[in-house]
Scaffold this motif. Structure first.
Motif, PDB file in Angstrom:
ATOM      1  N   TYR A  51       3.210  -8.060   3.601  1.00  0.00           N
ATOM      2  CA  TYR A  51       2.323  -6.993   4.063  1.00  0.00           C
ATOM      3  C   TYR A  51       2.160  -7.088   5.567  1.00  0.00           C
ATOM      4  O   TYR A  51       1.953  -8.166   6.118  1.00  0.00           O
ATOM      5  CB  TYR A  51       0.949  -7.099   3.391  1.00  0.00           C
ATOM      6  N   ILE A  80       0.184  -2.439   5.104  1.00  0.00           N
ATOM      7  CA  ILE A  80       1.221  -1.684   4.403  1.00  0.00           C
ATOM      8  C   ILE A  80       2.274  -2.666   3.890  1.00  0.00           C
ATOM      9  O   ILE A  80       2.598  -3.639   4.565  1.00  0.00           O
ATOM     10  CB  ILE A  80       1.806  -0.597   5.343  1.00  0.00           C
ATOM     11  N   GLY A  81       2.721  -2.424   2.683  1.00  0.00           N
ATOM     12  CA  GLY A  81       3.713  -3.322   2.086  1.00  0.00           C
ATOM     13  C   GLY A  81       5.118  -2.837   2.373  1.00  0.00           C
ATOM     14  O   GLY A  81       5.399  -1.639   2.344  1.00  0.00           O
ATOM     15  N   LEU A  82       5.992  -3.773   2.705  1.00  0.00           N
ATOM     16  CA  LEU A  82       7.402  -3.444   2.977  1.00  0.00           C
ATOM     17  C   LEU A  82       8.235  -4.184   1.948  1.00  0.00           C
ATOM     18  O   LEU A  82       8.144  -5.394   1.840  1.00  0.00           O
ATOM     19  CB  LEU A  82       7.780  -3.891   4.392  1.00  0.00           C
ATOM     20  N   ARG A  83       8.986  -3.442   1.207  1.00  0.00           N
ATOM     21  CA  ARG A  83       9.788  -4.088   0.162  1.00  0.00           C
ATOM     22  C   ARG A  83      11.188  -3.507   0.182  1.00  0.00           C
ATOM     23  O   ARG A  83      11.371  -2.290   0.305  1.00  0.00           O
ATOM     24  CB  ARG A  83       9.132  -3.858  -1.195  1.00  0.00           C
ATOM     25  N   GLU A 100      11.095   0.246   0.965  1.00  0.00           N
ATOM     26  CA  GLU A 100      10.048   1.080   0.374  1.00  0.00           C
ATOM     27  C   GLU A 100       8.685   0.643   0.900  1.00  0.00           C
ATOM     28  O   GLU A 100       8.455  -0.546   1.144  1.00  0.00           O
ATOM     29  CB  GLU A 100      10.061   0.924  -1.155  1.00  0.00           C
ATOM     30  N   SER A 145       4.472   0.511   0.438  1.00  0.00           N
ATOM     31  CA  SER A 145       3.431   0.542  -0.589  1.00  0.00           C
ATOM     32  C   SER A 145       2.102   0.198   0.070  1.00  0.00           C
ATOM     33  O   SER A 145       2.090  -0.452   1.117  1.00  0.00           O
ATOM     34  CB  SER A 145       3.754  -0.473  -1.698  1.00  0.00           C
ATOM     35  N   GLY A 202      -1.090  -1.756   1.095  1.00  0.00           N
ATOM     36  CA  GLY A 202      -1.377  -3.183   1.119  1.00  0.00           C
ATOM     37  C   GLY A 202      -2.839  -3.424   0.791  1.00  0.00           C
ATOM     38  O   GLY A 202      -3.616  -2.471   0.658  1.00  0.00           O
TER      39      GLY A 202
END
Lengths: 107, 203
Positions: free
Chosen positions: A73, A100-103, B3, B5, B7
């Motif tokens: 994150y 914000i999540g980075l995947r 992608e 999402s 957090g």
């Protein structure tokens, strides 16, 4: 870094779960080159369109390692240049921040 | 493909960390340029000091050295020239950038360009520091060898007579004789008995 003016809101360092949800929906992410991601979209608080580069490495005078492993994150702050009353001189943006999540997804 | 999402809600500590990182990136190129200017001045001062050091005179002419050592000094000076010029160019590149024309379509956002330039400048600065210190090393070695290297020997003189020969260095003409300094001391040879006089690199 922003170039679209949103409604004039006062500078306030504030976050909300909704900021992250909205940013995940409206932001785009681009891998400019290895180690450099570029997030772009409207600030969930002031609506100014901002682009936020995320780097793996940074120059630090005096040696030592500045690199951290890319976190799952990333905490992002609004970096718009729009006027927000009450903003300290050393700060940018409207004060909003979110995670914000980075995947890595299927390509 | 990456992608996005939502957090977790970040804390104030996360905010301060993100602000610090943002400030670090915003000032990155300025900092590396300032560092390059400071190194340029410092290394320039070091080279000036080295010139001052050279004013304390030792031998300053490599023609007085044995031939092999004169070649060594020449090679060291060549190394100093190459590393000095290369190092100076690298530090100038770090301090002032490289003039370049790019296609507009290929240009990433300014923040990315600045970051890319800052990393390239930092790399050039590191190379410049190493090369300039290498130049200093080569210069010191060249001065050291010039001062303390073995002296070139004078060419030897071979004087032959009907009964033998004498090898040594010329001392003087004395009346109708020639005086040669050989390993066993000064030898006076009457010119009337000389059949041949020649030179030799060494006896």
């Amino acid at each position: 870094m922003g170039d679209d003016a949103g409604p004039v809101v006062a500078y306030e360092e504030v976050t909300a779960a909704e900021f992250g949800v909205r940013a995940a929906r409206t932001f785009t992410v681009e891998q400019v080159e290895p180690g450099v991601l570029l997030l772009g979209g409207p600030c969930p608080r002031c609506d100014a369109v901002i682009s936020i580069p995320i780097f793996d490495r940074v120059f630090r005078y005096g040696g030592g390692s500045a690199g951290e492993k890319a976190p799952r994150y990333e905490t992002v702050v609004c970096t718009c240049d729009e006027p927000h009353p009450g903003r300290p001189e050393s700060r940018v943006g409207c004060g909003a921040f979110w995670a914000i999540g980075l995947r890595e997804g299927p390509s | 493909m990456i992608e996005l999402s939502p957090g977790p809600v970040p804390t104030l500590v996360d905010l301060r960390r993100a602000q610090a990182r943002e400030a670090l990136l915003r000032s990155e190129l300025d900092r590396v340029r300032k560092a390059a200017l400071a190194w340029r001045s410092g290394l320039g001062g070091l080279l000036v000091a080295l010139v001052g050091f050279g004013l304390i005179k030792g031998r300053s002419d490599i023609s007085g050295l044995e031939e092999g050592w004169a070649v060594v000094v020449g090679s060291l000076l060549g190394g100093a020239l190459v590393t000095g010029v290369w190092g100076a160019l690298a530090i100038l590149r770090a301090a002032h950038g490289r003039p370049r024309v790019a296609e507009m379509a290929d240009l990433p956002p300014l923040a990315v360009l600045d970051h890319r330039e800052a990393l390239a400048a930092a790399k050039a600065l590191r190379a410049g520091i190493v090369l300039t210190l290498g130049c200093v090393g080569f210069l010191v070695a060249a001065v050291g060898v010039t001062w303390y290297g073995p002296v070139a020997r004078e060419p030897a003189l071979v004087v032959r007579t009907s009964v033998g020969g004498t090898c040594g260095t010329f001392v003087r003409l004395q009346g109708q004789s020639i005086v040669v300094r050989s390993k066993s001391g000064e030898v006076t040879v009457p010119l009337s008995s000389v059949t041949q006089i020649g030179g030799a690199v060494r006896c």
